[in-house]
Design a protein around this motif. Structure first.
Motif, PDB file in Angstrom:
ATOM      1  N   GLN A 188      79.458   9.602 -73.786  1.00 19.85           N
ATOM      2  CA  GLN A 188      78.372  10.450 -74.268  1.00 19.85           C
ATOM      3  C   GLN A 188      78.850  11.855 -74.613  1.00 19.85           C
ATOM      4  N   SER A 189      79.828  12.349 -73.844  1.00 19.55           N
ATOM      5  CA  SER A 189      80.340  13.703 -74.075  1.00 19.55           C
ATOM      6  C   SER A 189      81.311  13.754 -75.245  1.00 19.55           C
ATOM      7  N   GLY A 190      81.808  12.574 -75.674  1.00 17.01           N
ATOM      8  CA  GLY A 190      82.769  12.541 -76.764  1.00 17.01           C
ATOM      9  C   GLY A 190      84.181  12.889 -76.346  1.00 17.01           C
ATOM     10  N   GLU A 191      84.410  13.012 -75.034  1.00 17.18           N
ATOM     11  CA  GLU A 191      85.734  13.376 -74.534  1.00 17.18           C
ATOM     12  C   GLU A 191      86.581  12.124 -74.279  1.00 17.18           C
ATOM     13  N   ASP A 192      87.896  12.356 -74.234  1.00 19.04           N
ATOM     14  CA  ASP A 192      88.804  11.298 -73.824  1.00 19.04           C
ATOM     15  C   ASP A 192      88.509  10.939 -72.367  1.00 19.04           C
ATOM     16  N   PRO A 193      88.348   9.657 -72.041  1.00 23.19           N
ATOM     17  CA  PRO A 193      87.990   9.272 -70.669  1.00 23.19           C
ATOM     18  C   PRO A 193      88.924   9.835 -69.607  1.00 23.19           C
ATOM     19  N   ASN A 194      90.232   9.815 -69.875  1.00 22.03           N
ATOM     20  CA  ASN A 194      91.186  10.325 -68.883  1.00 22.03           C
ATOM     21  C   ASN A 194      91.002  11.814 -68.652  1.00 22.03           C
ATOM     22  N   SER A 195      90.773  12.573 -69.730  1.00 23.55           N
ATOM     23  CA  SER A 195      90.546  14.019 -69.599  1.00 23.55           C
ATOM     24  C   SER A 195      89.241  14.280 -68.855  1.00 23.55           C
ATOM     25  N   TYR A 196      88.225  13.472 -69.157  1.00 23.12           N
ATOM     26  CA  TYR A 196      86.927  13.650 -68.501  1.00 23.12           C
ATOM     27  C   TYR A 196      87.043  13.386 -67.004  1.00 23.12           C
ATOM     28  N   HIS A 208      79.684   4.279 -64.720  1.00 28.57           N
ATOM     29  CA  HIS A 208      78.856   5.446 -64.988  1.00 28.57           C
ATOM     30  C   HIS A 208      79.704   6.599 -65.537  1.00 28.57           C
ATOM     31  N   ILE A 209      80.855   6.817 -64.930  1.00 27.38           N
ATOM     32  CA  ILE A 209      81.741   7.890 -65.387  1.00 27.38           C
ATOM     33  C   ILE A 209      82.216   7.615 -66.810  1.00 27.38           C
ATOM     34  N   MET A 210      82.524   6.361 -67.118  1.00 22.88           N
ATOM     35  CA  MET A 210      82.968   6.019 -68.466  1.00 22.88           C
ATOM     36  C   MET A 210      81.842   6.238 -69.479  1.00 22.88           C
TER      37      MET A 210
END
Length: 456
Positions: free
Chosen positions: A384-392, A377-379
């Motif tokens: 969806q946000s277009g952010e880097d997963p690690n930063s998110y 879900h987090i991924m």
């Protein structure tokens, strides 16, 4: 410590906490130690100042105040656990009895989750749009695939429908004044593909490279929206669009299939899966709407007011970022200010009630989740946000958004169980088994058949 509750309304509770003075002594001792470490007294090391000396220097009342302020949050949390209350927002705390050496009494008024009386969920029945996939749907996908492999050849002739042109635009008021913010250079445009301005296709069609035409139109966005202007368009280049032949050579180049029939069958299946997912989304919305129409849930006024304020602020920020005035936004939505407020209030009301319903189902059905579900879900949210997963992930950890993510997953699972338990039929009367629908739009029976085929 003893805790009792009194219902002030369906959504507000008065919590009374009684604490024997003996249970207050650890907090009092800690306060003496803390204050003693902050003052200097000749003959005593910091932190070793006796209580009697602290009383002489700062007063017993100061120590009592520090101790009670430190102890209150822990007593409140312990009382919530003891009474099984689920608070919404911050409490209004009042120290009703507090005298040195006597038992302490605290009252806290707080908004709480209302009890939701759910109807018989198996009685919910909704109708969704029937899935229809025709040859025209497949043809449209094939045409889009051909366009992806299109080539463009420059030609010295007038522009025609389907051509790719490069053009320049300059808009002017009716008095001839050029509008600086309404000009564009070297703009790619497909004639007949998507109408950028009313009248542009007609003006461009028939123009050769280097030719110019002027047409009247109305601007559709920005501060000059709905302004009538004259637009001068200059075509600088005309390219003829050449699509590849729809034959086996193209099929083998553009896909993993050998024949056109195989490609058409695959496209039909992909379209069908997509429509199944749309059908499932429609069912979820309809089932939730049906529940909302059957359930009366009292809402805390403070919670609604806070959510309304947050939604308004979010919309204002989005409009400010886009450079759109609120009045223009209302015009675009064809709404009055009163209609906007009414729609916003209904949206907030339905959203909160939906959360209460789903949370109660999670609790009643003891729905849980594993780490993998939360991670997925987090991924998805990061994607969806277009952010880097690690930063998110770092952001949600730093801002303590993990509980919010957990709630989203649990509510999603509760809603899925609701839909699977409801009767869902399409517009032809056929019953839809959404429990067999998988994440990619395929059905479990199809997957089982594919697995069996692979084994053979």
């Amino acid at each position: 410590m003893k805790s009792t509750t009194e219902n002030l309304s369906p959504t507000r509770v008065k919590l009374t906490i009684e604490v024997p003075f003996d249970e207050f002594k650890p907090a009092l001792d800690k306060a003496y130690k803390s204050i003693g470490s902050q003052i200097q007294v000749p003959g005593f090391r910091r932190g070793k100042v006796p209580a009697a000396v602290v009383d002489q220097r700062v007063g017993r009342g100061v120590v009592l105040d520090e101790a009670i302020n430190a102890a209150l949050p822990d007593w409140y949390r312990e009382a919530l656990l003891e009474t099984d209350l689920q608070p919404l927002g911050q409490p209004e705390i009042d120290l009703t009895k507090f005298a040195d050496g006597e038992d302490i009494e605290i009252t806290a008024e707080v908004d709480v989750r209302p009890e939701v009386e759910l109807p018989d969920l198996t009685s919910v029945e909704v109708e969704v749009t029937a899935i229809e996939v025709g040859d025209s749907d497949v043809d449209e996908q094939l045409e889009a695939l051909r366009e992806r492999f299109a080539t463009y050849t420059g030609v010295e002739r007038a522009a025609a429908k389907g051509d790719q042109v490069t053009l320049s635009l300059a808009a002017a008021h009716k008095d001839g004044t050029v509008i600086e913010d309404a000009t564009a250079e070297d703009l790619p445009y497909r004639v007949g593909g998507s109408e950028m301005l009313d009248g542009l296709d007609e003006a461009v069609t028939g123009l050769e490279p280097g030719s110019t035409a002027t047409f009247a139109t109305t601007l559709v966005g920005g501060e000059l929206k709905d302004t009538e202007v004259d637009v001068t368009v200059t075509v600088t280049e005309v390219k003829q669009t050449e699509l590849p032949e729809l034959d086996e050579e193209f099929v083998q180049m553009a896909s993993e299939f050998d024949t056109l029939e195989e490609l058409r069958a695959d496209l039909r299946e992909r379209i069908t899966r997509g429509k199944r997912m749309e059908q499932a989304a429609e069912a979820r919305d309809l089932v939730l709407d049906e529940l909302l129409s059957k359930v009366e849930v009292p809402l805390p006024e403070t919670l609604v007011a806070e959510e309304l304020a947050a939604r308004r602020q979010q919309i204002e920020q989005q409009l400010a970022f886009s450079g759109v005035a609120f009045e223009q936004y209302l015009d675009d939505q064809e709404q009055t200010a009163d209609e906007f407020e009414a729609e916003l209030e209904k949206s907030v009301h339905d959203s909160i009630v939906s959360q209460f319903i789903l949370d109660q189902i999670v609790k009643a059905d003891e729905i849980g989740l594993d780490d993998n579900e939360l991670t997925q879900h987090i991924m998805r949210r990061a994607q969806q946000s277009g952010e880097d997963p690690n930063s998110y992930i770092q952001h949600i950890m730093e801002h303590n958004h993990v509980p919010e993510m957990v709630s989203e997953v649990l509510r999603g699972k509760a809603l899925a169980s609701l839909v699977e338990g409801a009767t869902v039929k399409d517009s032809t009367g056929a019953e839809i088994d959404l429990a067999s629908l998988q994440a990619d739009g395929s059905l479990k029976s199809e997957t089982a058949e594919d697995d069996a085929s692979d084994q053979d």
